[in-house]
Design an enzyme around this catalytic site. Structure first.
Site, PDB file in Angstrom:
ATOM      1  N   TYR A 135       1.205  -0.906   0.040  1.00 39.37           N
ATOM      2  CA  TYR A 135       0.003  -0.100   0.117  1.00 39.37           C
ATOM      3  C   TYR A 135       0.866   0.718   0.266  1.00 39.37           C
ATOM      4  O   TYR A 135       0.324   2.024   0.580  1.00 39.37           O
ATOM      5  CB  TYR A 135      -0.760   0.001   1.007  1.00 39.37           C
ATOM      6  CG  TYR A 135      -1.700  -0.800   1.098  1.00 39.37           C
ATOM      7  CD1 TYR A 135      -2.207  -1.916  -0.108  1.00 39.37           C
ATOM      8  CD2 TYR A 135      -3.120  -1.255   2.408  1.00 39.37           C
ATOM      9  CE1 TYR A 135      -3.125  -3.388   0.525  1.00 39.37           C
ATOM     10  CE2 TYR A 135      -3.961  -2.330   2.251  1.00 39.37           C
ATOM     11  CZ  TYR A 135      -4.075  -2.994   1.451  1.00 39.37           C
ATOM     12  OH  TYR A 135      -4.740  -4.186   0.992  1.00 39.37           O
ATOM     13  N   LYS A 185       4.940 -14.952   0.931  1.00 38.16           N
ATOM     14  CA  LYS A 185       4.753 -15.473  -0.457  1.00 38.16           C
ATOM     15  C   LYS A 185       5.512 -15.596  -1.503  1.00 38.16           C
ATOM     16  O   LYS A 185       6.066 -14.925  -2.307  1.00 38.16           O
ATOM     17  CB  LYS A 185       3.472 -14.502  -0.556  1.00 38.16           C
ATOM     18  CG  LYS A 185       2.859 -15.340  -2.278  1.00 38.16           C
ATOM     19  CD  LYS A 185       2.468 -17.024  -2.027  1.00 38.16           C
ATOM     20  CE  LYS A 185       2.168 -17.436  -2.344  1.00 38.16           C
ATOM     21  NZ  LYS A 185       1.663 -19.083  -3.000  1.00 38.16           N
ATOM     22  N   ASP A 218      -1.404 -18.098   1.938  1.00 36.28           N
ATOM     23  CA  ASP A 218      -2.286 -18.329   1.575  1.00 36.28           C
ATOM     24  C   ASP A 218      -2.737 -19.913   2.073  1.00 36.28           C
ATOM     25  O   ASP A 218      -3.827 -20.119   2.729  1.00 36.28           O
ATOM     26  CB  ASP A 218      -2.464 -19.503   0.564  1.00 36.28           C
ATOM     27  CG  ASP A 218      -1.128 -19.554  -0.377  1.00 36.28           C
ATOM     28  OD1 ASP A 218      -0.305 -19.546   0.487  1.00 36.28           O
ATOM     29  OD2 ASP A 218      -0.225 -20.548  -1.488  1.00 36.28           O
ATOM     30  N   ASP A 242      -3.995  -6.624   6.660  1.00 37.12           N
ATOM     31  CA  ASP A 242      -5.887  -6.008   5.394  1.00 37.12           C
ATOM     32  C   ASP A 242      -6.623  -7.567   5.523  1.00 37.12           C
ATOM     33  O   ASP A 242      -7.375  -7.422   6.246  1.00 37.12           O
ATOM     34  CB  ASP A 242      -5.688  -5.683   4.373  1.00 37.12           C
ATOM     35  CG  ASP A 242      -7.151  -4.065   4.010  1.00 37.12           C
ATOM     36  OD1 ASP A 242      -7.693  -4.670   4.824  1.00 37.12           O
ATOM     37  OD2 ASP A 242      -6.915  -3.629   3.108  1.00 37.12           O
ATOM     38  N   ASP A 246      -9.821  -9.234   7.903  1.00 38.77           N
ATOM     39  CA  ASP A 246     -11.436  -9.678   7.761  1.00 38.77           C
ATOM     40  C   ASP A 246     -11.703 -11.044   7.959  1.00 38.77           C
ATOM     41  O   ASP A 246     -12.940 -11.328   8.249  1.00 38.77           O
ATOM     42  CB  ASP A 246     -11.116  -9.590   6.700  1.00 38.77           C
ATOM     43  CG  ASP A 246     -12.074  -7.807   5.772  1.00 38.77           C
ATOM     44  OD1 ASP A 246     -11.200  -6.949   6.669  1.00 38.77           O
ATOM     45  OD2 ASP A 246     -12.465  -7.147   5.173  1.00 38.77           O
TER      46      ASP A 246
HETATM   47 MG    MG Z   1      -9.845  -4.516   5.523  1.00 33.79          MG
END
Ligand code: MG
Ligand code: NAI
Length: 349
Positions: A135, A185, A218, A242, A246
């Protein structure tokens, strides 16, 4: 009395409601433990933007700098103000200017709350790098609108930022169950993620009392669902954190419970505490918003300020109320209103 100055930014939609409801038990527990919260409320929001052309005044950051902490509700009102304006005009400047590089989110089920998983005995602390990585905002587009259009976005990882976020994770693991999951990763992304892995190994030698496991993102995402009880502290990059958080919010019973802290562990600037959820325009104004995510964020604020006993008691008071879900807000199957639930939790203090 120990005094703390708190900048309160309710923001938009249910942000205003959850902050009002959450402050009832937060004030109660602070005062019980000898701490006085000296609040200053700022109406910085999309409404302010529509009136003044700015989400916050030009000197907003300097105004906030003097406070001990910031408690924020939620920001965004997409019907009238595009989300990129509200985000870049308030939340992101606060995170960036104060270098709040650790985004911390606890994921566990409170008593009485059943998430979608069969397993309920997990207690995960997810630590997301909050300033760079995927980001960073480095990139651009050329030949826009033509068949030759190209978009490039570069992830930027620095040794400095990787090391400080991992170090924070090791320190937290030490205070908890001594287990750290570092996620990358690095099989597919061979520069940034390999650097992250190397720094993980360097620090692992220094923190030999912490048990470190490296996971690919993953596999770790799947593990959060199949074996969440095997995880303690997770440290992840901005994008990976992020997404993982969730999953964390989902398995802990939804956004009504997902709390967060944006911290600069070095201090000297105010850290910011906020629920993970947004302004929920679909239920705003109806009193249906769950204030628990904000109350839990308030507990993280008290802990950060050094009021550990008050912080612990606040979550304990929430836990005594969640055992009867009929007393909670509609997202948990109850009929309570936001302020009434805040008051009920305060009554248990
Ligand atoms: Mg989020
Ligand atoms: P949202 O988190 O506001 O809502 C998603 C869904 O969850 C809605 O159905 C909502 O009713 C429900 N929900 C959220 N919090 C709840 C609570 N405390 N109690 C009960 N139900 C709750 O996400 P959405 O709708 O995508 O975004 C709405 C606005 O909020 C947008 O402008 C967005 O940019 C902004 N936003 C702001 C954030 C922040 O201030 N940190 C974070 C996420 C979104």
């Amino acid at each position: 009395m120990r005094n703390y100055t708190i900048a309160v930014i309710p923001g938009d939609g249910i942000g205003k409601e959850v902050v009002e409801g959450a402050l009832i038990p937060i004030r109660a527990v602070a005062s019980k433990h000898g701490a006085r919260l000296i609040e200053t409320t700022f109406d910085w929001s999309c409404e302010t933007y529509l009136r003044s052309g700015r989400m916050m005044p030009e000197d907003g950051i300097e105004t906030l700098r003097g406070f001990d902490a910031i408690l924020l509700g939620a920001v965004g009102w997409p019907k009238t103000v595009p989300d990129n304006i509200s985000l870049h005009g308030l939340l992101l400047p606060i995170r960036k200017q104060f270098d709040l590089y650790a985004n911390i989110r606890p994921h566990r089920l409170l008593p009485g709350i059943s998430g979608p998983l069969v397993k309920s005995n997990f207690d995960i602390l997810c630590i997301r790098e909050n300033t760079e990585g995927e980001y960073s905002g480095a990139g651009g587009r050329v030949h826009v609108g033509t068949p030759q259009e190209v978009a490039v976005e570069t992830a930027i990882f620095t040794r400095h930022s990787i090391e400080r976020i991992l170090r924070y994770g090791f320190e937290q693991a030490r205070r908890r169950r001594g287990k750290l999951a570092s996620t990358t990763k690095s099989n597919a992304q061979k520069f940034t993620m390999v650097l992250w892995d190397e720094i993980t190994e360097e620090l692992a030698a220094e923190y030999s009392d912490v048990e470190v496991t490296r996971y690919h993102i993953d596999a770790l995402s799947a593990r959060m669902i199949t074996h969440p009880e095997s995880l303690d502290v997770i440290v992840a990059s901005n994008l990976f954190g992020d997404i993982l958080t969730d999953i964390g919010a989902a398995i802990q019973g939804g956004l009504g419970f997902a709390a967060s802290a944006n911290i600069n562990p070095r201090g000297g600037v105010p850290s910011m505490f906020e629920p993970v959820h947004g302004s929920a325009p679909d239920i705003a104004g109806s009193g249906a918003a769950n204030p628990i995510a904000t109350i839990w964020s308030g507990s993280m604020m008290l802990e950060h300020l050094g009021e550990r006993e008050a912080a612990t008691e606040l979550v304990a008071a929430v836990s005594r109320v969640t055992t009867d879900t009929s007393l909670l807000t509609p997202d948990c199957g109850g009929t309570a209103k936001t302020l009434a639930l805040g008051q009920r939790i305060a009554d248990r203090i």
